[in-house]
Each structure stands twice: as structure tokens, then as C-alpha cells.
Design a protein around this motif. Structure first.
Motif, short mmCIF file in Angstrom:
data_model
loop_
_atom_site.label_atom_id
_atom_site.label_comp_id
_atom_site.label_asym_id
_atom_site.label_seq_id
_atom_site.Cartn_x
_atom_site.Cartn_y
_atom_site.Cartn_z
N LEU A 122 0.82 -1.21 0.00
CA LEU A 122 0.00 0.00 0.00
C LEU A 122 0.86 1.26 0.00
O LEU A 122 0.49 2.26 -0.62
N ILE A 206 -1.98 0.05 9.58
CA ILE A 206 -2.47 -0.91 8.60
C ILE A 206 -2.65 -2.23 9.34
O ILE A 206 -1.69 -2.81 9.85
N THR A 208 -4.87 -6.13 10.01
CA THR A 208 -5.66 -7.25 9.48
C THR A 208 -5.79 -8.29 10.57
O THR A 208 -5.33 -8.09 11.70
N VAL A 254 -6.48 1.59 8.66
CA VAL A 254 -7.01 0.94 7.46
C VAL A 254 -7.00 -0.56 7.72
O VAL A 254 -5.94 -1.14 7.97
N ASP A 255 -8.16 -1.17 7.69
CA ASP A 255 -8.28 -2.62 7.91
C ASP A 255 -8.30 -3.31 6.55
O ASP A 255 -9.20 -3.11 5.75
N THR A 256 -7.26 -4.13 6.29
CA THR A 256 -7.15 -4.79 4.99
C THR A 256 -7.75 -6.20 4.99
O THR A 256 -7.60 -6.93 4.01
N SER A 257 -8.42 -6.59 6.06
CA SER A 257 -9.00 -7.94 6.16
C SER A 257 -10.05 -8.14 5.06
O SER A 257 -10.98 -7.33 4.92
N ARG A 259 -10.08 -7.63 2.02
CA ARG A 259 -10.23 -6.50 1.11
C ARG A 259 -9.27 -6.67 -0.06
O ARG A 259 -8.12 -7.10 0.10
N SER A 263 -9.02 -1.77 -3.16
CA SER A 263 -9.98 -1.22 -2.20
C SER A 263 -9.26 -0.68 -0.96
O SER A 263 -9.60 0.39 -0.44
N SER A 264 -8.25 -1.43 -0.51
CA SER A 264 -7.48 -0.96 0.65
C SER A 264 -6.71 0.32 0.32
O SER A 264 -6.60 1.22 1.16
N ASP A 267 -9.06 3.11 0.56
CA ASP A 267 -9.31 3.43 1.98
C ASP A 267 -8.17 4.28 2.53
O ASP A 267 -8.41 5.25 3.27
N LEU A 268 -6.93 3.92 2.20
CA LEU A 268 -5.77 4.67 2.70
C LEU A 268 -5.76 6.08 2.14
O LEU A 268 -5.55 7.05 2.88
#
Length: 282
Positions: A122, A206, A208, A254-257, A259, A263-264, A267-268
């Protein structure tokens, strides 16, 4: 530049109360050449200018800088700061830090969190999208040590790695006004380094799930978290729980679980825009 250099040399000589003849004897540069230099007519070489700077007790870059050259008191304080222990430097920085902490952080973004959350991926994509450099601190540590990270750990141990980590962070802060930085998850273990990070960078955690952390690390080709260690998942969960209070100090998350990477990234970028991390406060 020649006119600025002429004025700087003349001013430095007068501040020290040196006749041109004395400066000539101290530097080995002829009085006639010095006169031409101070008149803005001299095409001086770098080596000769270095000799003049040493005779004037001035750093050569201060004679050439575009902004106003600091006086001798400022230079003396700067020299004392460079020679002071890290604790003293931190105290001085704290005193001089502007009341608005965002002034120190503006333009610098750091991604924190455990390995496998997606910081490097990211970070690189965000840097490209925003048109600013991306730096991975471990790569900077390798550059400082002139060896791969595994060798750094083997040769220096954890304590030595933490010292290099602090130096690398200071170097990135000094080099970049605008940057996206990714750091190792354990940077929170060294209080002074983490405090410096929070002072100089806007931070985003970041995150997850533990299962995805483990899966992604293994996907990177590192099977050490599982091999010969059936309690690896329990250890990972304990580590995440212990570090969560530190990671939670970040200004954004930012939760990348579950995702997609794109999309992540969105979000960032949304966090960066909403929090105005790249704006320079007035």
C-alpha cells in the motif's frame, strides 16, 4: 551566487575582525584573490573556498546557501547540538517544536503495524498515486549497514538493529518533506524511536486479522512463523495484543481484512485526504 558568496565571505571576515592580509596568511589564498572574491569578481575553486571557510571557522555550505547564513552564535549552537547525546537532542527538539504539532508532521506519512498487513504494498501504491516518494525503512537500514537485513540481525543483534533503525528514521526525516514511509512492526519496542516517529510523521495503522497476517507472510516465501512452532498463531495473537495500544496511537486506521488491494488503497487515500496529511498548516 557569486555576489552572495562575496557578501558572505566579507561579512564573516569582518565578524571575526580579520584584516584581509591575516585571512590570506591563514588560508593560503593571496590578498589580491581575496579582494576579487569579496568584490564578486573571483571565480574561486571549491578547494580554495574550503580553505577560506576553515580559516573563517565557517562551514563551506553556509557560504553558498541561498538563505541567510547563520551568525557564529547560531553555528556554535548547531555544533553543540550535533555533538550532544541523543537525549539532550530530543529535549532541545521538544523545546523548539512548534505549538502546532502538525507543522512537524505535514507531508510525511508513515504506515505502522505488524508484518503481513500490507504496509509495503500500500505504501508503494500510495506514493505512486500521490506523486511522492515511498521509502521502506528496512531498505534504508540495509543501506546504512551496507549489508542485507538478515546479516544486520546476525551481526548487530536486536540492540544494534534498533540503533540503526533510529538513525535511518532520522535520515528519512531529514531528507524528505513529503514521503510515504513503511516501518517494521517492532519499531514500537523502542520508546524514543517511536516517539520521534509520532512527532515527525502522520501515522496510519495498517491492520488485518492474525490469520491473514500469517497467510501473507507465508505467501511472501517466509515459512519460519509456522515451521517447528505449533504455537505460532498463539504467539502472533499475543504479539498483536501487546502492540495494539501502540499501534492505536496512529491518527488513522485501514483494515485490509478480506479486502482487495485496490480497495485498501482507496481506503488509505481517503484517510490521507480526510485527515489532510499532505496539507501544510498556516
Amino acid at each position: 551566487m557569486i555576489a552572495r558568496l562575496a557578501a558572505r565571505v566579507a561579512e564573516a571576515r569582518k565578524q571575526r575582525g580579520l584584516p584581509r592580509r591575516v585571512l590570506s596568511e591563514m588560508s593560503g589564498v593571496s590578498p589580491r584573490y581575496l579582494a576579487q572574491l569579496e568584490a564578486g569578481e573571483g571565480n574561486i575553486s571549491v578547494l580554495l573556498l574550503q580553505r577560506i571557510a576553515e580559516a573563517l571557522d565557517v562551514r563551506i555550505e553556509l557560504l553558498l546557501a541561498e538563505d541567510t547564513a547563520p551568525d557564529h552564535d547560531v553555528q556554535r549552537v548547531a555544533a553543540l547540538y550535533r555533538q550532544a547525546p541523543a537525549g539532550v537532542q530530543q529535549q532541545v527538539s521538544g523545546i523548539l517544536t512548534p505549538q502546532n504539532p502538525n507543522l512537524m508532521r505535514a507531508g510525511r506519512i508513515c504506515l505502522i503495524g505488524l508484518r503481513g498487513a500490507g504496509k509495503s504494498t500500500l505504501g508503494q501504491m500510495a506514493g505512486d498515486a500521490l506523486g511522492i516518494p515511498f521509502v521502506e525503512l528496512n531498505r534504508d537500514i540495509e543501506e546504512l549497514a551496507d549489508m542485507p537485513l538478515n546479516d544486520v540481525m546476525s551481526f548487530y543483534g536486536d540492540a544494534g538493529y534498533r540503533r540503526l533503525e533510529a538513525q535511518a528514521l532520522e535520515r528519512v526525516s531529514a531528507r524528505h518533506d513529503r514521503v510515504v514511509l513503511a516501518v517494521a512492526g517492532g519499531i514500537v519496542a523502542e520508546e524514543r524511536t517511536f516517539t520521534h516517529l509520532l512527532e515527525r510523521f502522520h501515522t496510519v495503522w495498517i491492520k488485518t486479522t492474525p490469520a491473514e497476517h500469517m497467510q501473507r507472510v507465508r505467501a511472501q516465501g517466509d515459512h519460519r512463523p509456522m515451521q517447528g512452532n505449533p504455537a505460532a498463531m498463539a504467539h502472533l495473537k499475543d504479539l498483536l495484543q501487546a502492540r495494539t495500544p501502540f499501534y492505536a496511537q496512529a491518527e488513522g486506521q485501514v483494515d485490509t481484512s478480506d479486502r482487495a488491494v485496490r480497495s485498501s488503497l482507496n481506503d488509505l487515500l481517503a484517510v490521507i485526504a480526510k485527515q489532510r496529511f499532505l496539507d501544510r498548516p498556516s
